[in-house]
Design an enzyme around this catalytic site. Sequence first.
Site, PDB file in Angstrom:
ATOM      1  N   GLY A  70      12.338 106.931  49.084  1.00  0.00           N
ATOM      2  CA  GLY A  70      11.329 106.714  48.834  1.00  0.00           C
ATOM      3  C   GLY A  70      10.269 107.115  50.055  1.00  0.00           C
ATOM      4  CD  GLU A  71      10.758 104.368  54.139  1.00  0.00           C
ATOM      5  OE1 GLU A  71      10.122 105.411  54.826  1.00  0.00           O
ATOM      6  OE2 GLU A  71      11.926 103.457  53.305  1.00  0.00           O
ATOM      7  N   GLY A  72       7.512 108.763  50.037  1.00  0.00           N
ATOM      8  CA  GLY A  72       7.539 109.680  50.187  1.00  0.00           C
ATOM      9  C   GLY A  72       8.166 110.926  51.511  1.00  0.00           C
ATOM     10  CE1 TYR A  75       8.327 102.415  56.059  1.00  0.00           C
ATOM     11  CE2 TYR A  75       6.506 102.076  54.428  1.00  0.00           C
ATOM     12  CZ  TYR A  75       7.934 101.718  54.706  1.00  0.00           C
ATOM     13  OH  TYR A  75       9.096 101.975  53.858  1.00  0.00           O
TER      14      TYR A  75
END
Length: 358
Positions: free
Chosen positions: A318-320, A91
Amino acid sequence: MKEVEKIINEIKGADKDALKKAQIRQDNLLKPKGSLGTLEKISIKLAGITGKINNMADKRILFLFGADNGIYEEGVAATPQHFTKTLILSYADNAGTGINTITKSCNTDLKLIDMGIKGGVNHKNIDNRNLMINGTNNFMKEKAIPYDIVIKAVKTGIDYAKYAYDNGYNIIGSGEIGMANTTTAAACIMSFIKSSDSMLIGRGAGLKDEQLEIKRNVISYALKDYDLFNQEPFEVLTCVGGLDIAAMTGLYIGAAYYRLPVVIDGLISAAAALTAYNINNKTVDFMFTSHLSEEPAYIQAVNILGLEPILNLHMRLGEGSGCPIAMQIIQNACDIMNNMQTFQDINLEEEYRKDIKM
Protein backbone atom coordinates in the site's frame (compact mmCIF):
# COMPACT_ATOMS: atom_id res chain seq x y z
CA MET A 1 -21.63 20.28 -5.45
CA LYS A 2 -22.16 22.63 -8.39
CA GLU A 3 -18.42 23.29 -8.73
CA VAL A 4 -17.66 19.56 -8.65
CA GLU A 5 -20.40 18.82 -11.19
CA LYS A 6 -19.06 21.53 -13.50
CA ILE A 7 -15.59 19.98 -13.45
CA ILE A 8 -17.00 16.48 -14.03
CA ASN A 9 -19.09 17.65 -16.97
CA GLU A 10 -16.21 19.53 -18.61
CA ILE A 11 -13.85 16.54 -18.75
CA LYS A 12 -12.84 15.67 -22.29
CA GLY A 13 -11.45 12.29 -23.20
CA ALA A 14 -8.23 11.40 -24.97
CA ASP A 15 -7.07 13.57 -27.87
CA LYS A 16 -7.75 11.24 -30.80
CA ASP A 17 -5.64 13.17 -33.28
CA ALA A 18 -2.62 13.01 -30.96
CA LEU A 19 -3.22 9.28 -30.46
CA LYS A 20 -3.10 8.70 -34.21
CA LYS A 21 0.07 10.74 -34.65
CA ALA A 22 1.76 8.97 -31.75
CA GLN A 23 0.84 5.58 -33.22
CA ILE A 24 2.33 6.55 -36.57
CA ARG A 25 5.58 7.64 -34.95
CA GLN A 26 5.79 4.45 -32.89
CA ASP A 27 5.21 2.35 -36.00
CA ASN A 28 8.08 4.11 -37.76
CA LEU A 29 10.64 3.93 -34.99
CA LEU A 30 13.72 1.83 -35.66
CA LYS A 31 12.29 -1.51 -34.50
CA PRO A 32 9.70 -4.08 -35.53
CA LYS A 33 6.21 -2.71 -34.96
CA GLY A 34 4.94 -3.53 -31.49
CA SER A 35 8.24 -5.00 -30.33
CA LEU A 36 8.40 -2.74 -27.28
CA GLY A 37 4.95 -3.83 -26.20
CA THR A 38 3.48 -1.97 -23.25
CA LEU A 39 6.11 0.76 -23.47
CA GLU A 40 4.67 1.71 -26.86
CA LYS A 41 1.12 1.72 -25.50
CA ILE A 42 2.14 3.95 -22.60
CA SER A 43 3.74 6.56 -24.83
CA ILE A 44 0.73 6.60 -27.14
CA LYS A 45 -1.69 6.95 -24.24
CA LEU A 46 0.37 9.86 -22.89
CA ALA A 47 -0.05 11.62 -26.22
CA GLY A 48 -3.80 11.27 -25.88
CA ILE A 49 -3.60 12.85 -22.44
CA THR A 50 -1.40 15.84 -23.26
CA GLY A 51 -2.16 16.33 -26.95
CA LYS A 52 1.62 16.11 -27.64
CA ILE A 53 3.65 13.26 -29.12
CA ASN A 54 6.73 14.06 -27.05
CA ASN A 55 6.17 13.92 -23.30
CA MET A 56 8.06 13.57 -20.03
CA ALA A 57 7.27 11.90 -16.71
CA ASP A 58 10.23 13.25 -14.79
CA LYS A 59 8.56 15.73 -12.42
CA ARG A 60 6.56 13.40 -10.20
CA ILE A 61 4.44 13.67 -7.10
CA LEU A 62 2.63 11.10 -5.00
CA PHE A 63 -0.37 12.20 -2.95
CA LEU A 64 -0.84 9.99 0.11
CA PHE A 65 -4.17 10.37 1.91
CA GLY A 66 -4.62 9.21 5.50
CA ALA A 67 -8.00 8.33 7.00
CA ASP A 68 -9.50 6.13 9.69
CA ASN A 69 -12.59 3.98 9.21
CA GLY A 70 -15.38 3.36 11.70
CA ILE A 71 -15.90 -0.17 10.39
CA TYR A 72 -12.67 -1.02 12.23
CA GLU A 73 -14.87 -1.49 15.32
CA GLU A 74 -16.25 -4.71 13.82
CA GLY A 75 -12.89 -6.47 13.96
CA VAL A 76 -12.12 -6.41 10.23
CA ALA A 77 -8.46 -5.34 10.52
CA ALA A 78 -5.41 -7.12 11.90
CA THR A 79 -3.46 -3.96 12.72
CA PRO A 80 -4.20 -1.59 15.63
CA GLN A 81 -6.11 1.49 14.49
CA HIS A 82 -3.62 3.96 15.93
CA PHE A 83 -1.12 2.74 13.33
CA THR A 84 -2.80 5.06 10.81
CA LYS A 85 -1.54 8.05 12.78
CA THR A 86 1.75 6.43 13.76
CA LEU A 87 2.64 5.54 10.19
CA ILE A 88 1.74 8.86 8.58
CA LEU A 89 3.82 10.64 11.23
CA SER A 90 6.70 8.32 10.35
CA TYR A 91 6.32 9.24 6.69
CA ALA A 92 6.30 12.91 7.67
CA ASP A 93 9.53 12.48 9.64
CA ASN A 94 11.10 10.68 6.65
CA ALA A 95 11.82 7.82 9.03
CA GLY A 96 13.01 5.29 6.47
CA THR A 97 9.61 3.74 5.78
CA GLY A 98 8.85 1.90 2.55
CA ILE A 99 7.23 4.85 0.83
CA ASN A 100 9.94 7.29 1.94
CA THR A 101 12.61 4.98 0.58
CA ILE A 102 10.84 4.30 -2.71
CA THR A 103 9.87 7.90 -3.47
CA LYS A 104 13.44 9.03 -2.78
CA SER A 105 14.87 6.28 -4.98
CA CYS A 106 12.46 7.20 -7.79
CA ASN A 107 12.89 11.00 -7.52
CA THR A 108 9.24 11.46 -6.60
CA ASP A 109 7.91 14.17 -4.30
CA LEU A 110 5.60 13.02 -1.51
CA LYS A 111 2.66 15.03 -0.20
CA LEU A 112 0.90 13.75 2.91
CA ILE A 113 -2.71 14.66 3.65
CA ASP A 114 -4.83 13.97 6.73
CA MET A 115 -8.37 13.47 5.42
CA GLY A 116 -9.84 12.01 8.60
CA ILE A 117 -7.29 10.43 10.92
CA LYS A 118 -8.74 9.75 14.36
CA GLY A 119 -7.79 12.59 16.69
CA GLY A 120 -6.08 14.45 13.86
CA VAL A 121 -2.36 14.98 13.41
CA ASN A 122 -0.20 18.04 13.88
CA HIS A 123 2.92 18.03 11.74
CA LYS A 124 4.42 20.61 9.42
CA ASN A 125 4.81 18.00 6.68
CA ILE A 126 1.17 16.85 6.77
CA ASP A 127 -1.62 18.92 5.22
CA ASN A 128 -4.62 19.15 7.54
CA ARG A 129 -7.75 18.45 5.48
CA ASN A 130 -9.42 16.44 8.24
CA LEU A 131 -13.15 16.29 7.56
CA MET A 132 -14.17 13.85 10.33
CA ILE A 133 -12.01 14.11 13.43
CA ASN A 134 -13.09 10.68 14.70
CA GLY A 135 -12.79 9.02 11.32
CA THR A 136 -15.78 7.74 9.38
CA ASN A 137 -18.84 6.17 10.98
CA ASN A 138 -19.20 2.42 11.40
CA PHE A 139 -21.33 1.57 8.36
CA MET A 140 -22.82 -1.41 10.18
CA LYS A 141 -24.61 1.15 12.36
CA GLU A 142 -25.06 4.16 10.06
CA LYS A 143 -23.82 5.51 6.75
CA ALA A 144 -20.07 5.99 6.75
CA ILE A 145 -19.86 9.60 5.59
CA PRO A 146 -22.44 12.39 5.35
CA TYR A 147 -23.13 13.24 1.70
CA ASP A 148 -21.88 16.83 1.97
CA ILE A 149 -18.57 15.62 3.42
CA VAL A 150 -18.17 13.15 0.56
CA ILE A 151 -18.43 16.08 -1.85
CA LYS A 152 -15.88 18.06 0.18
CA ALA A 153 -13.49 15.11 0.14
CA VAL A 154 -13.85 14.70 -3.63
CA LYS A 155 -13.28 18.43 -4.08
CA THR A 156 -10.14 18.14 -1.94
CA GLY A 157 -8.77 15.53 -4.33
CA ILE A 158 -9.58 17.74 -7.31
CA ASP A 159 -7.74 20.60 -5.59
CA TYR A 160 -4.62 18.46 -5.25
CA ALA A 161 -4.71 17.67 -8.96
CA LYS A 162 -4.83 21.43 -9.53
CA TYR A 163 -1.88 21.81 -7.16
CA ALA A 164 0.10 19.37 -9.31
CA TYR A 165 -0.91 21.20 -12.49
CA ASP A 166 -0.06 24.64 -11.07
CA ASN A 167 3.34 23.44 -9.85
CA GLY A 168 4.42 21.91 -13.13
CA TYR A 169 4.21 18.22 -12.27
CA ASN A 170 3.82 16.08 -15.37
CA ILE A 171 2.64 12.91 -13.63
CA ILE A 172 0.90 12.17 -10.32
CA GLY A 173 0.27 9.11 -8.19
CA SER A 174 -2.24 8.13 -5.52
CA GLY A 175 -1.66 6.40 -2.21
CA GLU A 176 -3.30 5.93 1.18
CA ILE A 177 -2.92 4.82 4.75
CA GLY A 178 -5.86 3.77 6.93
CA MET A 179 -6.62 0.71 8.97
CA ALA A 180 -9.64 -1.29 7.68
CA ASN A 181 -9.63 0.46 4.31
CA THR A 182 -9.46 -2.82 2.38
CA THR A 183 -12.98 -3.41 3.75
CA THR A 184 -14.29 -0.08 2.46
CA ALA A 185 -12.48 -0.57 -0.86
CA ALA A 186 -13.85 -4.07 -1.43
CA ALA A 187 -17.36 -2.88 -0.56
CA CYS A 188 -17.09 -0.06 -3.12
CA ILE A 189 -15.72 -2.28 -5.88
CA MET A 190 -18.34 -4.98 -5.30
CA SER A 191 -21.04 -2.30 -5.42
CA PHE A 192 -19.92 -1.16 -8.85
CA ILE A 193 -19.38 -4.60 -10.36
CA LYS A 194 -22.66 -5.78 -8.77
CA SER A 195 -21.15 -8.87 -7.21
CA SER A 196 -21.68 -10.38 -3.76
CA ASP A 197 -19.04 -13.08 -4.29
CA SER A 198 -17.28 -13.38 -0.93
CA MET A 199 -14.14 -14.70 -2.64
CA LEU A 200 -13.48 -11.15 -3.83
CA ILE A 201 -12.82 -10.14 -0.23
CA GLY A 202 -9.20 -10.63 0.76
CA ARG A 203 -7.19 -10.78 3.97
CA GLY A 204 -5.86 -7.23 3.79
CA ALA A 205 -2.82 -6.95 6.05
CA GLY A 206 -3.10 -10.55 7.22
CA LEU A 207 -6.48 -11.39 8.73
CA LYS A 208 -6.99 -14.69 10.50
CA ASP A 209 -9.76 -16.97 9.22
CA GLU A 210 -12.31 -15.82 11.79
CA GLN A 211 -11.56 -12.16 11.10
CA LEU A 212 -11.87 -12.75 7.36
CA GLU A 213 -15.29 -14.30 7.92
CA ILE A 214 -16.37 -11.21 9.88
CA LYS A 215 -15.12 -8.98 7.08
CA ARG A 216 -17.06 -10.95 4.48
CA ASN A 217 -20.23 -10.85 6.57
CA VAL A 218 -19.91 -7.10 7.13
CA ILE A 219 -19.60 -6.39 3.41
CA SER A 220 -22.41 -8.80 2.54
CA TYR A 221 -24.67 -7.01 5.02
CA ALA A 222 -23.81 -3.58 3.64
CA LEU A 223 -24.40 -4.58 0.01
CA LYS A 224 -27.92 -5.72 0.87
CA ASP A 225 -28.85 -3.21 3.57
CA TYR A 226 -27.86 -0.17 1.52
CA ASP A 227 -29.01 -1.67 -1.80
CA LEU A 228 -25.57 -0.79 -3.14
CA PHE A 229 -26.00 -2.39 -6.56
CA ASN A 230 -28.54 0.33 -7.32
CA GLN A 231 -26.83 3.41 -5.89
CA GLU A 232 -25.03 6.17 -7.76
CA PRO A 233 -21.29 6.59 -7.04
CA PHE A 234 -21.47 9.42 -4.52
CA GLU A 235 -24.07 7.51 -2.55
CA VAL A 236 -21.85 4.40 -2.51
CA LEU A 237 -19.11 6.54 -0.98
CA THR A 238 -21.61 7.88 1.54
CA CYS A 239 -22.75 4.42 2.59
CA VAL A 240 -19.50 2.43 2.75
CA GLY A 241 -16.66 4.61 1.51
CA GLY A 242 -13.60 6.04 3.18
CA LEU A 243 -12.37 9.62 3.15
CA ASP A 244 -9.17 8.41 1.49
CA ILE A 245 -11.18 6.75 -1.29
CA ALA A 246 -13.32 9.86 -1.75
CA ALA A 247 -10.25 12.11 -1.96
CA MET A 248 -8.54 9.82 -4.47
CA THR A 249 -11.75 9.74 -6.50
CA GLY A 250 -11.42 13.50 -6.71
CA LEU A 251 -7.75 13.22 -7.62
CA TYR A 252 -8.63 11.04 -10.64
CA ILE A 253 -11.40 13.43 -11.67
CA GLY A 254 -9.02 16.36 -11.29
CA ALA A 255 -6.27 14.59 -13.24
CA ALA A 256 -8.69 14.16 -16.14
CA TYR A 257 -9.87 17.76 -15.92
CA TYR A 258 -6.31 19.17 -15.84
CA ARG A 259 -5.12 16.54 -18.36
CA LEU A 260 -2.45 14.92 -16.22
CA PRO A 261 -1.52 11.23 -16.22
CA VAL A 262 -2.33 9.62 -12.88
CA VAL A 263 -1.03 6.30 -11.58
CA ILE A 264 -3.15 3.85 -9.56
CA ASP A 265 -1.48 1.89 -6.75
CA GLY A 266 -3.28 -1.10 -5.23
CA LEU A 267 -6.76 -2.10 -4.07
CA ILE A 268 -7.83 1.10 -2.33
CA SER A 269 -6.73 3.45 -5.10
CA ALA A 270 -8.28 1.07 -7.65
CA ALA A 271 -11.59 1.38 -5.77
CA ALA A 272 -11.31 5.15 -6.10
CA ALA A 273 -10.43 4.85 -9.79
CA LEU A 274 -13.49 2.69 -10.39
CA THR A 275 -15.61 5.24 -8.51
CA ALA A 276 -14.28 8.07 -10.68
CA TYR A 277 -14.94 5.97 -13.79
CA ASN A 278 -18.54 5.45 -12.74
CA ILE A 279 -18.90 9.21 -12.27
CA ASN A 280 -17.40 9.98 -15.69
CA ASN A 281 -15.97 7.15 -17.80
CA LYS A 282 -13.60 9.52 -19.64
CA THR A 283 -11.42 9.61 -16.52
CA VAL A 284 -9.96 6.22 -17.47
CA ASP A 285 -8.20 7.83 -20.43
CA PHE A 286 -5.84 9.45 -17.92
CA MET A 287 -5.15 6.44 -15.67
CA PHE A 288 -2.23 4.04 -15.53
CA THR A 289 -2.07 1.01 -13.24
CA SER A 290 1.23 0.52 -11.45
CA HIS A 291 1.32 -3.04 -10.13
CA LEU A 292 -0.80 -6.15 -9.82
CA SER A 293 -2.25 -6.16 -6.31
CA GLU A 294 -2.73 -9.52 -4.62
CA GLU A 295 -6.13 -8.45 -3.24
CA PRO A 296 -8.81 -10.39 -5.20
CA ALA A 297 -11.16 -7.46 -5.87
CA TYR A 298 -8.36 -5.46 -7.47
CA ILE A 299 -8.22 -7.42 -10.70
CA GLN A 300 -11.98 -7.09 -11.08
CA ALA A 301 -11.68 -3.32 -10.82
CA VAL A 302 -8.90 -2.95 -13.36
CA ASN A 303 -10.63 -5.35 -15.75
CA ILE A 304 -13.71 -3.12 -15.71
CA LEU A 305 -11.44 -0.14 -16.34
CA GLY A 306 -9.79 -1.99 -19.23
CA LEU A 307 -6.35 -1.38 -17.76
CA GLU A 308 -3.35 -3.66 -17.45
CA PRO A 309 -0.91 -3.40 -14.52
CA ILE A 310 2.56 -2.36 -15.66
CA LEU A 311 4.33 -4.41 -12.97
CA ASN A 312 3.88 -7.69 -11.13
CA LEU A 313 6.22 -7.55 -8.15
CA HIS A 314 3.94 -9.36 -5.67
CA MET A 315 3.64 -6.14 -3.69
CA ARG A 316 0.96 -5.53 -1.04
CA LEU A 317 2.41 -2.73 1.05
CA GLY A 318 0.00 0.00 0.00
CA GLU A 319 1.10 3.58 0.71
CA GLY A 320 1.18 4.28 -3.03
CA SER A 321 4.43 2.32 -3.20
CA GLY A 322 3.85 0.97 -6.71
CA CYS A 323 3.36 4.40 -8.25
CA PRO A 324 6.92 5.83 -8.18
CA ILE A 325 8.33 2.60 -9.62
CA ALA A 326 5.79 2.66 -12.45
CA MET A 327 6.52 6.34 -13.07
CA GLN A 328 10.12 5.42 -13.89
CA ILE A 329 8.91 2.95 -16.50
CA ILE A 330 6.54 5.57 -17.90
CA GLN A 331 9.56 7.86 -18.28
CA ASN A 332 11.33 5.03 -20.14
CA ALA A 333 8.38 4.96 -22.53
CA CYS A 334 8.73 8.71 -23.02
CA ASP A 335 12.45 8.36 -23.75
CA ILE A 336 11.73 5.78 -26.44
CA MET A 337 9.18 8.00 -28.14
CA ASN A 338 11.35 11.11 -27.82
CA ASN A 339 14.81 9.79 -28.61
CA MET A 340 14.65 6.74 -30.87
CA GLN A 341 15.30 7.32 -34.53
CA THR A 342 12.95 6.29 -37.32
CA PHE A 343 13.72 4.26 -40.42
CA GLN A 344 13.43 7.49 -42.38
CA ASP A 345 15.95 9.28 -40.14
CA ILE A 346 18.75 6.96 -41.22
CA ASN A 347 17.40 6.11 -44.67
CA LEU A 348 17.16 2.43 -43.79
CA GLU A 349 15.24 0.10 -46.08
CA GLU A 350 11.84 -0.64 -44.55
CA GLU A 351 9.97 -2.32 -47.41
CA TYR A 352 10.55 -5.72 -45.81
CA ARG A 353 8.32 -4.78 -42.86
CA LYS A 354 5.14 -4.84 -44.93
CA ASP A 355 4.95 -8.63 -44.89
CA ILE A 356 5.89 -9.17 -41.25
CA LYS A 357 3.11 -10.66 -39.11
CA MET A 358 2.56 -9.07 -35.73
